[in-house]
Design an enzyme around this catalytic site. Structure first.
Site, PDB file in Angstrom:
ATOM      1  N   SER A 442       0.829  -1.207   0.000  1.00 27.07           N
ATOM      2  CA  SER A 442       0.000   0.000   0.000  1.00 27.07           C
ATOM      3  C   SER A 442       0.860   1.252   0.000  1.00 27.07           C
ATOM      4  CB  SER A 442      -0.924   0.007   1.215  1.00 27.07           C
ATOM      5  OG  SER A 442      -0.177  -0.007   2.415  1.00 27.07           O
ATOM      6  N   TRP A 570      -7.996 -11.324  11.528  1.00 26.59           N
ATOM      7  CA  TRP A 570      -8.338  -9.903  11.551  1.00 26.59           C
ATOM      8  C   TRP A 570      -9.814  -9.667  11.252  1.00 26.59           C
ATOM      9  CZ3 TRP A 570      -3.596  -7.265   8.745  1.00 26.59           C
ATOM     10  CH2 TRP A 570      -2.471  -7.425   9.554  1.00 26.59           C
ATOM     11  N   CYS A 652       4.375  -9.485   9.623  1.00 23.03           N
ATOM     12  CA  CYS A 652       4.846  -8.333  10.389  1.00 23.03           C
ATOM     13  C   CYS A 652       4.468  -8.437  11.858  1.00 23.03           C
ATOM     14  CB  CYS A 652       4.321  -7.026   9.802  1.00 23.03           C
ATOM     15  SG  CYS A 652       2.539  -6.840   9.768  1.00 23.03           S
ATOM     16  N   GLU A 674       8.717  -8.012   8.834  1.00 19.70           N
ATOM     17  CA  GLU A 674       8.980  -6.813   9.640  1.00 19.70           C
ATOM     18  C   GLU A 674      10.078  -7.121  10.639  1.00 19.70           C
ATOM     19  OE1 GLU A 674       9.015  -4.363  13.068  1.00 19.70           O
ATOM     20  OE2 GLU A 674       8.204  -6.383  13.137  1.00 19.70           O
ATOM     21  N   HIS A 703       6.066   2.586  10.918  1.00 22.29           N
ATOM     22  CA  HIS A 703       5.042   2.970  11.883  1.00 22.29           C
ATOM     23  C   HIS A 703       5.350   4.298  12.569  1.00 22.29           C
ATOM     24  CE1 HIS A 703       4.709  -1.426  11.435  1.00 22.29           C
ATOM     25  NE2 HIS A 703       3.435  -1.131  11.385  1.00 22.29           N
ATOM     26  N   CYS A 735       6.494  -2.677   6.390  1.00 21.07           N
ATOM     27  CA  CYS A 735       5.089  -2.997   6.141  1.00 21.07           C
ATOM     28  C   CYS A 735       4.553  -2.029   5.090  1.00 21.07           C
ATOM     29  CB  CYS A 735       4.271  -2.894   7.437  1.00 21.07           C
ATOM     30  SG  CYS A 735       4.625  -4.192   8.642  1.00 21.07           S
TER      31      CYS A 735
END
Length: 768
Positions: A442, A570, A652, A674, A703, A735
């Site tokens: 992304s 998730w 990750c 990650e 992050h 990520c």
């Protein structure tokens, strides 16, 4: 004698994500401290009042946070890494957030999963720590609830042993020796918190010790017992509810003798073991059994008849005045209310219960237990009708899915050739350089991207106009990637709100909530899809976007999918059939998508499995079945392609040392992991075991908003190359980059490419 109820914690985000927006406006400099604190207080008090209105007897206080409850604890006790400064007072907001988010000069603290669910906590660092109480936040929030609302709340504090065990020293999680070394320094501060609460009139404190469920031997219990004996002896007037969750207590018969006044047990996620302990060993007559009977991290309405039967069984073990009914864990991990799900199928909606509905269930069960079912008969009847309607619906009885499942045992899911053969064919097809660069998937979703999506969803933007915008954004980022010098490109995923939710919108059996937000980390909320029915593939999901992106460039563009296990880890997963069955339904659907991507000319297909490690059962005896199911579903998804199609996967936020063999068994051609916040632990794991396939270890942390220097990234690459052959190694961020700003992203990727080029120039070996 009367049964009462209790809650363990309430969601932070706000019914309309008010808390999220508060934090982000502050970070952008759009709010001052005074406005921030006033708004945060308003949200806190509204949450407390709502719980009171829903009939909660013991309401938790201080379960709120400005980011994360573990961060709150380490800040309160001055376990602040020295790179952020030295403090002798309560931290102000910029200093508090610096620990979580990093600064230009200080790397953010590590972040990892909270046990085996999709919440992240800030990992304490106990290097050269000097504990002192900078802020008794538990007292502040107890007094606030009492003074503002007249609520005599139950302060919630992370227990000293879990606090220590969830942290690291010198890059390693604390062992018992380290815990025993630090505990004498920490206990007096917990004692001070307890004393000040008792002086202020607090009657109960909820002491969360979630790591207690991971203990398997009597020896491991010692520090917990030491802490509780100390605290009870020092402050005997403050009653301790020792709260556990997410699994069972292996040493129940020992723990129940400790000097506590209530023991909180999870009777939902315990594999039936906690209930068996109660039946086999009984329960002391001088303690409260805080029975976690409502599922706190799934969204299904309880079967009230079955729950009341469980309550009646517990009444055979304890008296009514010894029994509290409560969720099995904090409601932090579920959305707030179903009332905003106005577009849901009524059959599905009747089977859902978010936080507020779960508290209403608790109240109903409390009334039924105390006054008899007749007092709430209409509620019970409505509940049974709703559950029956859902289970008998066509959503849960798809005969084509059943037929496909029946054929699974007749098929072998393996690639056609071994890796050594495949990789040569892939190299010949792809023509990539040494140390190929890529990103995880992304790219930043700007305010414009979000605004266009919102307008399209509201019907204010036509399908054609929205598609044109997505194409323009994809085209822009393909050009940016080419200009940066990346080798393997991605289309950017601008059409996706979430890597799981998007797939749920395209497969049968999923419901994408309108407002079912839960906190993932900090201000980041996710809307986990609800898997409520049989999962089937009806049309291509990602093919059009991937084909369009590939048409814009001669460089390979990866197809991007989310793997079955991550989708269910998730998601909120139906609980009427085994999870593995749901997982395999998803795998069968995604297998068709992988094959369609290949047919469309996509040469590299990434099937992300970031949640594999985090979903491991807490007790090792349950691991192998879980891991076997993970490998099986991944292979169902990925093994239907030709040898020269390259399968990537990404993971990750995890500690992988104990699942290296499973990673190998996935048989992915390239894996990216990650690593930047875990300070080389994963590199060490690969050094010890070896790995033959190709691998990318994230070379910078996405992050945090800070942009890593070229030298910093070079150092990360060089460290990895001491363990991994350069001919196997890929260069990538940790990520996906969705949550970052475009300027940060471009600057960081520019430095990543520069670092790769510098090292590449030093290497004389070529893989092609």
């Amino acid at each position: 004698m009367t049964i009462i109820n209790s809650n363990l914690g309430y969601p932070r985000l706000g019914e309309h994500r008010e808390w999220k927006h508060l934090l982000e406006h502050f970070w952008k400099g759009q709010l001052d401290n005074v406005t921030f604190h006033a708004t945060a207080k308003k949200l806190r008090l509204a949450n407390l009042k709502k719980q009171r209105d829903l009939g909660v007897d013991y309401i938790p206080v201080a379960d709120n946070s400005d980011y994360d409850h573990v961060l709150d604890t380490l800040v309160a006790f001055n376990a602040i890494p020295s790179r952020f400064g030295h403090f002798d007072h309560q931290l102000d907001l910029p200093d508090y957030y610096a620990i979580a988010r990093g600064t230009d000069t200080a790397v953010a603290a590590e972040m990892t999963k909270w046990f085996n669910i999709n919440y992240h906590y800030i990992v304490p660092e106990f290097d050269d720590v000097s504990f002192k109480l900078l802020d008794n936040r538990w007292l502040r929030y107890y007094q606030e609830a009492k003074q503002e609302l007249g609520i005599d709340g139950k302060p919630v504090i992370l227990g000293p042993i879990s606090f220590l065990k969830l942290g690291k020293r010198h890059g390693q999680y604390l062992d018992d020796a380290a815990v025993n070394e630090l505990l004498p320094q920490l206990l007096p501060l917990y004692q001070q918190v307890f004393e000040e609460l008792a002086t202020a009139g607090a009657k109960w404190i909820q002491l969360d010790e979630p790591t207690l469920v991971k203990t398997t031997t009597v020896a491991e219990l010692a520090p917990y017992q030491t802490a509780l004996e100390h605290l009870h002896a020092a402050v005997p007037s403050l009653k301790i509810e020792l709260q556990t969750y997410f699994d069972s207590l292996d040493q129940y018969d020992k723990i129940v003798t400790w000097p506590i006044q209530a023991l909180g047990l999870d009777l939902v996620h315990d594999h039936g073991e906690n209930l068996a302990h109660l039946v086999d060993h009984g329960f002391p007559t001088d303690k409260i059994l805080a029975a976690g009977i409502i599922d706190g991290h799934n969204v299904w309405a309880s079967d009230l008849q079955a729950k009341l039967a469980l309550v009646q069984q517990l009444r055979q073990i304890v008296t009514d005045d010894q029994l509290w009914l409560q969720p099995a864990n904090s409601l932090l991990h579920v959305p707030i209310t179903t009332k905003n799900e106005t577009k849901a199928d009524p059959v599905l909606l009747g089977g859902l219960a978010f936080a507020d509905q779960k508290l209403a269930e608790l109240h109903t069960l409390t009334v039924a237990a105390n006054q008899g079912v007749a007092a709430v008969q209409a509620v019970f009847d409505h509940n049974q009708a709703n559950l029956t309607a859902l289970n008998q619906s066509s959503h849960r009885n798809n005969q084509s899915v059943r037929a496909a499942e029946a054929q699974l045992s007749n098929q072998k899911f393996e690639r056609q050739a071994p890796f050594a053969t495949r990789i040569k064919l892939q190299h010949d097809r792809l023509h990539l350089p040494l140390l190929p660069t890529t990103t995880i998937g992304s790219f930043p979703q700007s305010a414009q991207v979000r605004a266009k999506r919102a307008a399209w969803r509201k019907g204010n933007l036509t399908d054609a106009d929205y598609q044109a915008f997505l194409h323009a954004e994809t085209k822009r980022w393909i050009k940016l990637q080419e200009d940066l010098g990346l080798d393997v490109l991605v289309h950017g995923e601008f059409e996706r709100t979430d890597m799981v939710e998007y797939f749920g919108q395209k497969l049968t059996g999923f419901y994408a909530t309108q407002n079912g937000w839960v906190q993932s980390y900090g201000s980041r909320g996710v809307r986990p899809p609800v898997i409520f029915g049989d999962v089937a593939y009806t049309e291509p999901i990602t093919v059009a976007e991937s084909v369009y992106a590939q048409s814009l460039t001669d460089q390979p563009v990866k197809g991007m999918l989310t793997a079955p296990l991550t989708i269910i880890n998730w998601s909120f997963v139906r609980d009427d059939i085994p999870r593995a069955q749901v997982q395999n339904q998803i795998a069968l659907a995604l297998r068709q998508e992988v094959q369609n991507l290949e047919k469309a000319g996509i040469k590299i297909i990434q099937v992300d499995e970031p949640a594999l490690r985090e979903g491991l059962p807490l007790k090792q005896r349950h691991w192998q079945a879980y891991l076997d199911e993970a490998v099986y579903s991944f292979k169902i998804t990925t093994t239907g392609v030709q040898n020269d199609t390259q399968i990537h996967t990404h993971m990750c936020y995890s500690n992988f040392a104990d699942i290296i063999n499973t990673i190998k068994a996935l048989d992915a051609d390239v894996i990216s992991i990650e690593t930047s916040r875990s300070h080389g632990e994963i590199i060490s794991a690969f050094e010890q075991t070896g790995y033959d396939q190709e691998i990318g270890l994230g070379v910078y942390d996405i992050h945090s908003p800070r942009v890593p220097s070229v030298a910093e990234i070079e150092a990360n690459i060089q460290r990895a190359l001491r363990v991994i052959d350069a001919r196997q190694f890929w260069i990538n961020p940790d990520c996906g980059l969705k949550t970052r700003q475009e300027s940060e992203t471009l600057a960081a990727l520019k430095n990543m490419i520069a670092a790769r080029n510098a090292i590449q120039a030093q290497l004389t070996t070529s893989i092609h």
